[in-house]
Motif scaffolding. Structure first.
Motif, PDB file in Angstrom:
ATOM      1  N   ASN A 171       0.823  -1.202   0.000  1.00 11.31           N
ATOM      2  CA  ASN A 171       0.000   0.000   0.000  1.00 11.31           C
ATOM      3  C   ASN A 171       0.858   1.253   0.000  1.00 11.31           C
ATOM      4  OD1 ASN A 171       0.906  -0.053   2.595  1.00 11.31           O
ATOM      5  ND2 ASN A 171      -1.086  -0.136   3.566  1.00 11.31           N
ATOM      6  N   ALA A 172       2.167   1.095  -0.239  1.00  7.97           N
ATOM      7  CA  ALA A 172       3.040   2.258  -0.291  1.00  7.97           C
ATOM      8  C   ALA A 172       3.911   2.184  -1.541  1.00  7.97           C
ATOM      9  CB  ALA A 172       3.908   2.330   0.956  1.00  7.97           C
ATOM     10  N   PHE A 173       3.643   3.082  -2.464  1.00  5.30           N
ATOM     11  CA  PHE A 173       4.395   3.207  -3.704  1.00  5.30           C
ATOM     12  C   PHE A 173       4.306   4.662  -4.113  1.00  5.30           C
ATOM     13  CE2 PHE A 173       3.663   3.684  -8.314  1.00  5.30           C
ATOM     14  CZ  PHE A 173       4.945   3.390  -8.767  1.00  5.30           C
ATOM     15  N   MET A 174       5.425   5.225  -4.555  1.00  2.83           N
ATOM     16  CA  MET A 174       5.344   6.616  -5.002  1.00  2.83           C
ATOM     17  C   MET A 174       6.441   6.958  -5.992  1.00  2.83           C
ATOM     18  SD  MET A 174       6.488   8.839  -1.748  1.00  2.83           S
ATOM     19  CE  MET A 174       8.164   9.066  -1.294  1.00  2.83           C
ATOM     20  N   SER A 175       6.181   8.011  -6.730  1.00  7.73           N
ATOM     21  CA  SER A 175       7.159   8.592  -7.636  1.00  7.73           C
ATOM     22  C   SER A 175       8.067   9.490  -6.815  1.00  7.73           C
ATOM     23  CB  SER A 175       6.430   9.416  -8.701  1.00  7.73           C
ATOM     24  OG  SER A 175       7.349  10.172  -9.437  1.00  7.73           O
ATOM     25  N   ILE A 176       9.365   9.419  -7.085  1.00  4.81           N
ATOM     26  CA  ILE A 176      10.325  10.240  -6.356  1.00  4.81           C
ATOM     27  C   ILE A 176      10.871  11.358  -7.237  1.00  4.81           C
ATOM     28  CG2 ILE A 176      12.586  10.222  -5.206  1.00  4.81           C
ATOM     29  CD1 ILE A 176      10.470   8.799  -3.591  1.00  4.81           C
ATOM     30  N   SER A 177      11.224  11.024  -8.492  1.00  8.30           N
ATOM     31  CA  SER A 177      11.888  11.988  -9.366  1.00  8.30           C
ATOM     32  C   SER A 177      11.578  11.656 -10.822  1.00  8.30           C
ATOM     33  CB  SER A 177      13.402  11.907  -9.120  1.00  8.30           C
ATOM     34  OG  SER A 177      14.127  12.593 -10.107  1.00  8.30           O
ATOM     35  N   LEU A 178      11.500  12.689 -11.642  1.00  9.86           N
ATOM     36  CA  LEU A 178      11.323  12.490 -13.080  1.00  9.86           C
ATOM     37  C   LEU A 178      12.659  12.430 -13.808  1.00  9.86           C
ATOM     38  CD1 LEU A 178       8.287  14.840 -13.770  1.00  9.86           C
ATOM     39  CD2 LEU A 178       8.296  12.342 -13.563  1.00  9.86           C
ATOM     40  N   ASP A 179      13.688  13.115 -13.263  1.00 12.21           N
ATOM     41  CA  ASP A 179      14.985  13.135 -13.927  1.00 12.21           C
ATOM     42  C   ASP A 179      16.087  13.047 -12.881  1.00 12.21           C
ATOM     43  OD1 ASP A 179      16.964  13.316 -15.821  1.00 12.21           O
ATOM     44  OD2 ASP A 179      16.783  15.494 -16.054  1.00 12.21           O
ATOM     45  N   PRO A 180      16.607  11.859 -12.615  1.00 12.68           N
ATOM     46  CA  PRO A 180      16.317  10.598 -13.293  1.00 12.68           C
ATOM     47  C   PRO A 180      14.990  10.027 -12.796  1.00 12.68           C
ATOM     48  CG  PRO A 180      17.860  10.198 -11.517  1.00 12.68           C
ATOM     49  CD  PRO A 180      17.631  11.694 -11.556  1.00 12.68           C
ATOM     50  N   PRO A 181      14.408   9.087 -13.554  1.00 13.08           N
ATOM     51  CA  PRO A 181      13.128   8.503 -13.139  1.00 13.08           C
ATOM     52  C   PRO A 181      13.318   7.553 -11.956  1.00 13.08           C
ATOM     53  CG  PRO A 181      13.919   7.452 -15.148  1.00 13.08           C
ATOM     54  CD  PRO A 181      14.861   8.572 -14.843  1.00 13.08           C
ATOM     55  N   LEU A 182      12.825   7.976 -10.777  1.00  9.08           N
ATOM     56  CA  LEU A 182      12.961   7.188  -9.550  1.00  9.08           C
ATOM     57  C   LEU A 182      11.598   6.938  -8.931  1.00  9.08           C
ATOM     58  CD1 LEU A 182      15.933   9.123  -7.848  1.00  9.08           C
ATOM     59  CD2 LEU A 182      16.073   7.035  -9.237  1.00  9.08           C
TER      60      LEU A 182
END
Length: 141
Positions: free
Chosen positions: A4-15
Motif C-alpha cells: 500500500n506504499a508506492f510513489m514517484s520520487i523523481s522524473l529526472d532521473p526517473p525514480l
C-alpha cells in the motif's frame, strides 16, 4: 505481494519508491536481486490485490507477464521495472528507491484505490455547466 506504499520520487532521473515490511518474504528477494517490479492495478482488479495480500484465490490463473525480465501483473494499469538505487531502513520497513528501467501503461484505465479497508474507484463528478451540450465528434482528415 500487495503493497500500500508506492510513489514517484523523481522524473529526472526517473525514480520510484516502495516500502516493504521487515518480515515480508519479498524483502530478501529484492535485496538479493537488486531489482523490483511494480504493477499498479486497474479498477476492478481487487481480487488480484487480495490474492497477493495473503488471501489466495485458487480461481486466478495466468496472472503474469514479463517486463525487463521481471514478473508483472497482466492487465495492470501501469507496470514498472526498477534497479535498486538506495535502501533505507525506516522503523519496521525498508524503503527501496529504484531507478526505472522500463515501464508500460494503459491511459484508458482507472486505478484501483484502497481507502478505509475497502477497494474503490475514481468517479468523475464534474458536470458540464447548465445549457452546455457535450457532443462527441470524430475528426476526419
Amino acid at each position: 505481494m500487495t503493497a500500500n506504499a508506492f510513489m514517484s520520487i523523481s522524473l529526472d532521473p526517473p525514480l520510484i519508491a516502495i516500502s516493504i515490511a521487515e518480515k515480508a518474504r519479498m524483502l530478501g528477494k529484492i535485496q538479493a536481486s537488486g531489482r523490483f517490479a511494480v504493477s499498479v492495478l486497474a479498477s476492478g482488479k481487487d481480487k488480484i490485490a487480495w490474492h497477493f495480500a495473503g488471501k489466495p484465490n485458487p480461481e486466478l490463473h495466468g496472472l503474469f507477464d514479463s517486463l525487463d525480465g521481471l514478473p508483472v501483473v497482466r492487465g495492470a494499469l501501469a507496470t514498472f521495472s526498477a534497479e535498486v538505487r538506495d535502501e533505507i531502513l525506516a522503523g519496521d520497513h525498508t524503503i527501496f528507491v529504484g531507478h526505472v528501467r522500463a515501464l508500460n501503461w494503459d491511459s484508458n484505465a482507472d486505478p484501483l484505490l484502497f481507502f478505509k479497508g475497502k477497494f474503490g474507484a475514481l468517479e468523475d463528478t464534474r458536470k458540464a455547466p447548465a445549457g452546455m451540450l457535450q457532443i462527441e465528434t470524430e475528426l476526419m482528415w
